[in-house]
Design an enzyme around this catalytic site. Structure first.
Site, PDB file in Angstrom:
ATOM      1  CG  HIS A 133      46.965  56.383   0.224  1.00 20.60           C
ATOM      2  ND1 HIS A 133      46.029  56.328   1.244  1.00 20.60           N
ATOM      3  CD2 HIS A 133      47.982  55.574   0.609  1.00 20.60           C
ATOM      4  CE1 HIS A 133      46.453  55.492   2.182  1.00 20.60           C
ATOM      5  NE2 HIS A 133      47.625  55.021   1.832  1.00 20.60           N
ATOM      6  CG  HIS A 134      49.587  57.086  -4.870  1.00 16.95           C
ATOM      7  ND1 HIS A 134      48.968  56.379  -5.874  1.00 16.95           N
ATOM      8  CD2 HIS A 134      49.869  56.175  -3.907  1.00 16.95           C
ATOM      9  CE1 HIS A 134      48.883  55.115  -5.543  1.00 16.95           C
ATOM     10  NE2 HIS A 134      49.413  54.956  -4.358  1.00 16.95           N
ATOM     11  CE  LYS A 137      44.648  53.140  -1.198  1.00 20.16           C
ATOM     12  NZ  LYS A 137      45.265  51.834  -1.561  1.00 20.16           N
TER      13      LYS A 137
HETATM   14  N1  LIG Z   1      49.749  46.122   2.005  1.00 20.60           N
HETATM   15  C1  LIG Z   1      50.638  47.108   1.804  1.00 20.60           C
HETATM   16  O1  LIG Z   1      51.602  47.292   2.595  1.00 20.60           O
HETATM   17  C2  LIG Z   1      50.513  47.962   0.567  1.00 20.60           C
HETATM   18  C3  LIG Z   1      51.411  48.987   0.314  1.00 20.60           C
HETATM   19  C4  LIG Z   1      51.294  49.691  -0.910  1.00 20.60           C
HETATM   20  C5  LIG Z   1      50.304  49.345  -1.819  1.00 20.60           C
HETATM   21  N2  LIG Z   1      49.432  48.343  -1.494  1.00 20.60           N
HETATM   22  C6  LIG Z   1      48.409  47.891  -2.429  1.00 20.60           C
HETATM   23  O2  LIG Z   1      49.065  47.145  -3.451  1.00 20.60           O
HETATM   24  C7  LIG Z   1      48.339  47.261  -4.677  1.00 20.60           C
HETATM   25  C8  LIG Z   1      49.294  47.706  -5.770  1.00 20.60           C
HETATM   26  O3  LIG Z   1      49.797  48.971  -5.435  1.00 20.60           O
HETATM   27  P1  LIG Z   1      50.797  49.706  -6.471  1.00 20.60           P
HETATM   28  O4  LIG Z   1      51.031  51.071  -5.927  1.00 20.60           O
HETATM   29  O5  LIG Z   1      51.947  48.823  -6.768  1.00 20.60           O
HETATM   30  O6  LIG Z   1      49.861  49.806  -7.767  1.00 20.60           O
HETATM   31  P2  LIG Z   1      50.316  49.902  -9.294  1.00 20.60           P
HETATM   32  O7  LIG Z   1      49.106  50.311 -10.068  1.00 20.60           O
HETATM   33  O8  LIG Z   1      51.573  50.689  -9.406  1.00 20.60           O
HETATM   34  O9  LIG Z   1      50.698  48.387  -9.677  1.00 20.60           O
HETATM   35  C9  LIG Z   1      49.710  47.394  -9.894  1.00 20.60           C
HETATM   36  C10 LIG Z   1      50.233  46.474 -10.958  1.00 20.60           C
HETATM   37  O10 LIG Z   1      49.345  45.373 -11.152  1.00 20.60           O
HETATM   38  C11 LIG Z   1      49.350  45.074 -12.528  1.00 20.60           C
HETATM   39  N3  LIG Z   1      48.222  44.229 -12.896  1.00 20.60           N
HETATM   40  C12 LIG Z   1      47.084  44.576 -13.516  1.00 20.60           C
HETATM   41  N4  LIG Z   1      46.326  43.483 -13.709  1.00 20.60           N
HETATM   42  C13 LIG Z   1      47.011  42.442 -13.180  1.00 20.60           C
HETATM   43  C14 LIG Z   1      46.776  41.058 -13.053  1.00 20.60           C
HETATM   44  N5  LIG Z   1      45.667  40.489 -13.548  1.00 20.60           N
HETATM   45  N6  LIG Z   1      47.691  40.290 -12.437  1.00 20.60           N
HETATM   46  C15 LIG Z   1      48.824  40.834 -11.960  1.00 20.60           C
HETATM   47  N7  LIG Z   1      49.127  42.141 -12.050  1.00 20.60           N
HETATM   48  C16 LIG Z   1      48.220  42.926 -12.656  1.00 20.60           C
HETATM   49  C17 LIG Z   1      49.366  46.426 -13.197  1.00 20.60           C
HETATM   50  O11 LIG Z   1      49.832  46.307 -14.530  1.00 20.60           O
HETATM   51  C18 LIG Z   1      50.365  47.168 -12.310  1.00 20.60           C
HETATM   52  O12 LIG Z   1      51.677  46.993 -12.801  1.00 20.60           O
HETATM   53  C19 LIG Z   1      47.180  48.202  -4.382  1.00 20.60           C
HETATM   54  O13 LIG Z   1      46.042  47.434  -4.060  1.00 20.60           O
HETATM   55  C20 LIG Z   1      47.634  48.941  -3.121  1.00 20.60           C
HETATM   56  O14 LIG Z   1      46.550  49.361  -2.292  1.00 20.60           O
HETATM   57  C21 LIG Z   1      49.515  47.658  -0.343  1.00 20.60           C
HETATM   58  O1  LIG Z   2      49.830  53.163  -2.186  1.00 22.39           O
HETATM   59  C1  LIG Z   2      48.859  52.450  -1.851  1.00 22.39           C
HETATM   60  O2  LIG Z   2      47.917  52.112  -2.611  1.00 22.39           O
HETATM   61  C2  LIG Z   2      48.800  51.942  -0.445  1.00 22.39           C
HETATM   62  N1  LIG Z   2      47.878  51.063  -0.171  1.00 22.39           N
HETATM   63  C3  LIG Z   2      47.739  50.383   1.086  1.00 22.39           C
HETATM   64  C4  LIG Z   2      46.355  50.637   1.675  1.00 22.39           C
HETATM   65  O3  LIG Z   2      45.388  50.628   0.854  1.00 22.39           O
HETATM   66  O4  LIG Z   2      46.261  50.784   2.900  1.00 22.39           O
HETATM   67  C5  LIG Z   2      48.882  50.694   2.042  1.00 22.39           C
HETATM   68  C6  LIG Z   2      49.349  52.068   1.974  1.00 22.39           C
HETATM   69  C7  LIG Z   2      49.766  52.444   0.566  1.00 22.39           C
END
Ligand SMILES: NC(=O)c1ccc[n+]([C@@H]2O[C@H](COP(=O)([O-])OP(=O)(O)OC[C@H]3O[C@@H](n4cnc5c(N)ncnc54)[C@H](O)[C@@H]3O)[C@@H](O)[C@H]2O)c1
Ligand SMILES: O=C(O)C1=N[C@H](C(=O)O)CCC1
Length: 237
Positions: A133-134, A137
């Site tokens: 991942h990037h 993360k």
């Molecule tokens: N389930 C999936 O399909 C999937 C896909 C991508 C990412 N993710 C997960 O989603 C999460 C976010 O990923 P991202 O790439 O958008 O990260 P990101 O860091 O770009 O965004 C996270 C956001 O949450 C905000 N934040 C911080 N504290 C907070 C709070 N108390 N309440 C609400 N928001 C708050 C931050 O300011 C930021 O804007 C990570 O846990 C990642 O693993 C899951």
């Molecule tokens: O970009 C991320 O962070 C992602 N998080 C999810 C994970 O933790 O599996 C899904 C993939 C991208």
């Protein structure tokens, strides 16, 4: 629908674009402590949480207590998952958590289970998971990699748990790599001295994650209970 975005980072912005294109209204873009907001005055139909590990549980349970259904994609907080589902049921709300909302990864999850079943008894093959991942993360290994490992443990009688980056005989090693701008690549390998079998999923953008989350939000509206992405996709496949 009126959607609240809990977390407005990379995923929040991707979800916003898809939700608006599907005719939904974003009534809240939250990036701080949820206590600062009067959610009950916003007529929220569904909250979508893609925030940070340390905030997810409070975001989710605050919504349940205001009877706002939650779609959560935030990873790295699952030690509190069962506690969250208990509160959801007590409050008669609705909840979907998925480590990965993309349709492609959910197909990959099924492929992974089938291969794990086929490899039962094939003890010459070492099992390994790699996730890339990037570099922004926050958690490792990815929630997706943990889901893959847990499904192998369920289907394959050789392994009892997973470990990050190294493993003993009865553990699955998950190698976590961080490279700039990688959206998410997962590989499950079975390697012997004779040959290797590998399955891989590569996300080319965040569109798949975001579309899956919006589909889940459309599905969960007006429902009660704890669901998974399999429930959502069952209505689409
Ligand atoms: N389930 C999936 O399909 C999937 C896909 C991508 C990412 N993710 C997960 O989603 C999460 C976010 O990923 P991202 O790439 O958008 O990260 P990101 O860091 O770009 O965004 C996270 C956001 O949450 C905000 N934040 C911080 N504290 C907070 C709070 N108390 N309440 C609400 N928001 C708050 C931050 O300011 C930021 O804007 C990570 O846990 C990642 O693993 C899951
Ligand atoms: O970009 C991320 O962070 C992602 N998080 C999810 C994970 O933790 O599996 C899904 C993939 C991208």
């Amino acid at each position: 629908m009126k959607i609240a975005l809990l977390g407005y980072g990379k995923m929040g912005k991707a979800i916003e674009e898809i939700a608006k294109n599907r005719g939904h209204e974003i009534v809240l873009k939250l990036e701080e402590d949820i206590s600062n907001y009067e959610l009950e005055k916003m007529n929220i139909d569904v909250a979508i949480d893609f925030s940070v590990p340390k905030a997810a549980f409070k975001n989710i349970t605050t919504c349940f207590k205001k009877n706002i259904p939650v779609v959560c994609g935030t990873t790295g907080w699952l030690d509190d998952y069962e506690k969250a589902t208990k509160i959801c049921k007590e409050e008669h709300s609705a909840f979907i958590y998925a480590s990965n909302f993309s349709v492609g990864v959910n197909l990959f999850f099924e492929l992974n289970k089938k291969l794990a079943q086929m490899m039962n008894g094939m003890d010459d093959y070492k099992i390994e998971i790699e996730e890339i991942h990037h570099t922004e993360k926050q958690d490792a290994p990815s929630g997706t990699a943990i889901s893959l490992a847990q499904d192998i443990i369920t289907e394959n009688d050789r392994k009892e748990r997973w470990q990050l980056d190294h493993a003993t005989e009865n553990e699955i090693p998950i190698m976590a790599k961080r490279i700039d701008d990688v959206n998410g690549t997962h590989t499950v390998s079975y390697k012997s001295n004779i040959d290797s079998i590998e399955i891989m999923h590569t996300a080319h953008s965040r569109q798949g994650f975001a579309l899956g989350a919006v589909l889940a939000a459309e599905w969960i509206k007006d429902k009660e209970g704890v669901f998974t992405m399999k429930d959502v996709l069952a209505s689409h496949l």
